[in-house]
Motif scaffolding. Sequence first.
Motif, PDB file in Angstrom:
ATOM      1  N   GLY A 137      21.009 -50.920 -11.850  1.00 19.93           N
ATOM      2  CA  GLY A 137      22.278 -50.677 -12.534  1.00 19.93           C
ATOM      3  C   GLY A 137      23.272 -49.949 -11.655  1.00 19.93           C
ATOM      4  N   PHE A 138      22.797 -49.009 -10.864  1.00 24.89           N
ATOM      5  CA  PHE A 138      23.693 -48.297  -9.952  1.00 24.89           C
ATOM      6  C   PHE A 138      24.274 -49.246  -8.909  1.00 24.89           C
ATOM      7  N   PHE A 139      23.424 -50.038  -8.269  1.00 24.93           N
ATOM      8  CA  PHE A 139      23.923 -50.957  -7.252  1.00 24.93           C
ATOM      9  C   PHE A 139      24.815 -52.044  -7.844  1.00 24.93           C
ATOM     10  N   TRP A 140      24.522 -52.481  -9.065  1.00 28.65           N
ATOM     11  CA  TRP A 140      25.396 -53.455  -9.724  1.00 28.65           C
ATOM     12  C   TRP A 140      26.779 -52.858  -9.959  1.00 28.65           C
ATOM     13  N   SER A 141      26.841 -51.613 -10.426  1.00 25.10           N
ATOM     14  CA  SER A 141      28.141 -50.989 -10.699  1.00 25.10           C
ATOM     15  C   SER A 141      28.923 -50.750  -9.418  1.00 25.10           C
ATOM     16  N   VAL A 142      28.255 -50.414  -8.335  1.00 23.21           N
ATOM     17  CA  VAL A 142      28.951 -50.231  -7.057  1.00 23.21           C
ATOM     18  C   VAL A 142      29.480 -51.569  -6.558  1.00 23.21           C
ATOM     19  N   ASN A 143      28.686 -52.609  -6.631  1.00 21.01           N
ATOM     20  CA  ASN A 143      29.111 -53.927  -6.151  1.00 21.01           C
ATOM     21  C   ASN A 143      30.188 -54.556  -7.025  1.00 21.01           C
ATOM     22  N   SER A 144      30.242 -54.203  -8.303  1.00 21.51           N
ATOM     23  CA  SER A 144      31.252 -54.789  -9.173  1.00 21.51           C
ATOM     24  C   SER A 144      32.553 -53.998  -9.166  1.00 21.51           C
ATOM     25  N   GLY A 145      32.623 -52.914  -8.400  1.00 26.08           N
ATOM     26  CA  GLY A 145      33.876 -52.192  -8.226  1.00 26.08           C
ATOM     27  C   GLY A 145      34.127 -51.095  -9.242  1.00 26.08           C
ATOM     28  N   GLN A 146      33.102 -50.584  -9.884  1.00 26.22           N
ATOM     29  CA  GLN A 146      33.292 -49.548 -10.890  1.00 26.22           C
ATOM     30  C   GLN A 146      33.762 -48.230 -10.287  1.00 26.22           C
ATOM     31  N   TYR A 147      33.467 -47.991  -9.024  1.00 23.77           N
ATOM     32  CA  TYR A 147      33.808 -46.719  -8.391  1.00 23.77           C
ATOM     33  C   TYR A 147      34.937 -46.860  -7.371  1.00 23.77           C
ATOM     34  N   ASP A 148      35.669 -47.967  -7.403  1.00 30.82           N
ATOM     35  CA  ASP A 148      36.719 -48.192  -6.420  1.00 30.82           C
ATOM     36  C   ASP A 148      37.892 -47.232  -6.581  1.00 30.82           C
ATOM     37  N   ASP A 149      38.363 -47.040  -7.789  1.00 29.96           N
ATOM     38  CA  ASP A 149      39.543 -46.218  -8.027  1.00 29.96           C
ATOM     39  C   ASP A 149      39.192 -45.118  -9.019  1.00 29.96           C
ATOM     40  N   LEU A 150      38.959 -43.920  -8.509  1.00 26.61           N
ATOM     41  CA  LEU A 150      38.566 -42.811  -9.375  1.00 26.61           C
ATOM     42  C   LEU A 150      39.755 -41.962  -9.804  1.00 26.61           C
ATOM     43  N   GLU A 151      40.914 -42.122  -9.187  1.00 27.69           N
ATOM     44  CA  GLU A 151      42.066 -41.283  -9.482  1.00 27.69           C
ATOM     45  C   GLU A 151      42.966 -41.848 -10.582  1.00 27.69           C
ATOM     46  N   SER A 152      43.188 -43.135 -10.608  1.00 27.49           N
ATOM     47  CA  SER A 152      44.142 -43.720 -11.558  1.00 27.49           C
ATOM     48  C   SER A 152      43.782 -43.497 -13.027  1.00 27.49           C
TER      49      SER A 152
END
Length: 63
Positions: free
Chosen positions: A21-36
Amino acid sequence: MNILYLLIPIAIILAGLAIWGFFWSVNSGQYDDLESPAHSILFDDDEHLIPNDAKPERNKDQS
């Protein structure tokens, strides 16, 4: 002692699911933009929530 034969495979499966689940969320872009998302609440348009009698009147000269 026999319960360990059941609990250890269950723990390994749950750990594997968590890692997947962690690697899926990283690959799907869940952590790309943490500021907006943190700043987007400041820019929400809440004009429709304010009653008309509470809105300040704008002067035509100050536009």
